[in-house]
Scaffold this motif. Sequence first.
Motif, PDB file in Angstrom:
ATOM      1  N   GLU A  78       0.807  -1.230   0.000  1.00 25.62           N
ATOM      2  CA  GLU A  78       0.000   0.000   0.000  1.00 25.62           C
ATOM      3  C   GLU A  78       0.838   1.277   0.000  1.00 25.62           C
ATOM      4  OE1 GLU A  78      -0.947   0.040   4.748  1.00 25.62           O
ATOM      5  OE2 GLU A  78      -2.022  -1.351   3.459  1.00 25.62           O
ATOM      6  N   TRP A  79       2.152   1.165   0.295  1.00 19.05           N
ATOM      7  CA  TRP A  79       3.030   2.326   0.275  1.00 19.05           C
ATOM      8  C   TRP A  79       3.903   2.359  -0.963  1.00 19.05           C
ATOM      9  CZ3 TRP A  79       2.363  -0.562   4.786  1.00 19.05           C
ATOM     10  CH2 TRP A  79       1.597   0.077   5.751  1.00 19.05           C
ATOM     11  N   GLY A  80       3.669   1.436  -1.909  1.00 21.62           N
ATOM     12  CA  GLY A  80       4.409   1.430  -3.159  1.00 21.62           C
ATOM     13  C   GLY A  80       5.713   0.653  -3.134  1.00 21.62           C
ATOM     14  N   ARG A  81       6.010  -0.002  -2.014  1.00 19.45           N
ATOM     15  CA  ARG A  81       7.253  -0.777  -1.941  1.00 19.45           C
ATOM     16  C   ARG A  81       7.060  -2.137  -2.619  1.00 19.45           C
ATOM     17  NH1 ARG A  81       7.893  -0.295   4.460  1.00 19.45           N
ATOM     18  NH2 ARG A  81       5.854  -1.182   4.149  1.00 19.45           N
ATOM     19  N   ARG A  82       8.146  -2.594  -3.234  1.00 16.04           N
ATOM     20  CA  ARG A  82       8.091  -3.921  -3.864  1.00 16.04           C
ATOM     21  C   ARG A  82       8.098  -5.001  -2.790  1.00 16.04           C
ATOM     22  NH1 ARG A  82      11.110  -4.889  -9.285  1.00 16.04           N
ATOM     23  NH2 ARG A  82      11.092  -6.894  -8.295  1.00 16.04           N
ATOM     24  N   VAL A  83       7.201  -5.960  -2.923  1.00  6.46           N
ATOM     25  CA  VAL A  83       7.157  -7.090  -2.004  1.00  6.46           C
ATOM     26  C   VAL A  83       7.091  -8.385  -2.809  1.00  6.46           C
ATOM     27  CG1 VAL A  83       6.092  -5.838  -0.093  1.00  6.46           C
ATOM     28  CG2 VAL A  83       4.652  -6.906  -1.808  1.00  6.46           C
ATOM     29  N   ARG A  84       7.650  -9.442  -2.236  1.00  3.99           N
ATOM     30  CA  ARG A  84       7.601 -10.770  -2.844  1.00  3.99           C
ATOM     31  C   ARG A  84       6.689 -11.649  -2.013  1.00  3.99           C
ATOM     32  NH1 ARG A  84      12.817 -12.373  -5.583  1.00  3.99           N
ATOM     33  NH2 ARG A  84      12.305 -14.387  -4.682  1.00  3.99           N
ATOM     34  N   TYR A  85       5.882 -12.438  -2.683  1.00  3.60           N
ATOM     35  CA  TYR A  85       4.972 -13.327  -1.963  1.00  3.60           C
ATOM     36  C   TYR A  85       4.764 -14.587  -2.791  1.00  3.60           C
ATOM     37  CZ  TYR A  85       1.636 -11.226  -5.202  1.00  3.60           C
ATOM     38  OH  TYR A  85       1.019 -10.777  -6.325  1.00  3.60           O
ATOM     39  N   ALA A  86       4.399 -15.661  -2.097  1.00  4.37           N
ATOM     40  CA  ALA A  86       4.130 -16.933  -2.776  1.00  4.37           C
ATOM     41  C   ALA A  86       2.800 -16.806  -3.510  1.00  4.37           C
ATOM     42  CB  ALA A  86       4.079 -18.059  -1.763  1.00  4.37           C
ATOM     43  N   CYS A  87       2.771 -17.300  -4.720  1.00  6.23           N
ATOM     44  CA  CYS A  87       1.528 -17.220  -5.481  1.00  6.23           C
ATOM     45  C   CYS A  87       1.137 -18.560  -6.041  1.00  6.23           C
ATOM     46  CB  CYS A  87       1.645 -16.207  -6.586  1.00  6.23           C
ATOM     47  SG  CYS A  87       3.073 -16.382  -7.647  1.00  6.23           S
TER      48      CYS A  87
END
Length: 87
Positions: A78-87
Motif C-alpha cells: 500500500e506504500w508502493g514498496r516492492r514485495v515478494r509473496y508466494a503465489c
Amino acid sequence: MNKLIIAALAAATIGACTPREENTAAGALIGAGTGAVVGGLATGRAGGAVAGAAIGGVGGAIIGNATTRDRVCVGRDEWGRRVRYAC
C-alpha cells in the motif's frame, strides 16, 4: 489389468493441483516403478519388488518435491514498496 493400473497411476499424477504436487506424484510413481523392477531383479522375489517399490516411491517423492521451484510473485504494497509473496 495392467492397463487399468497404468490408467490409475496416470490419473493420480494428473489429479494434483499445483506443480509441486504434480512433480511429487510423478517422482513417486517413477521411483516406485524403478524400485520395483530393481528390487525384483536383485532378489528374484515379490517381496524384493515390494520393498524396492516402497523405497523408490519415497525417494522419488522426496526428489520430485525438492526439485520443484517455488513460485514467487512480485507486487507492491500500500506504500508502493516492492514485495515478494508466494503465489
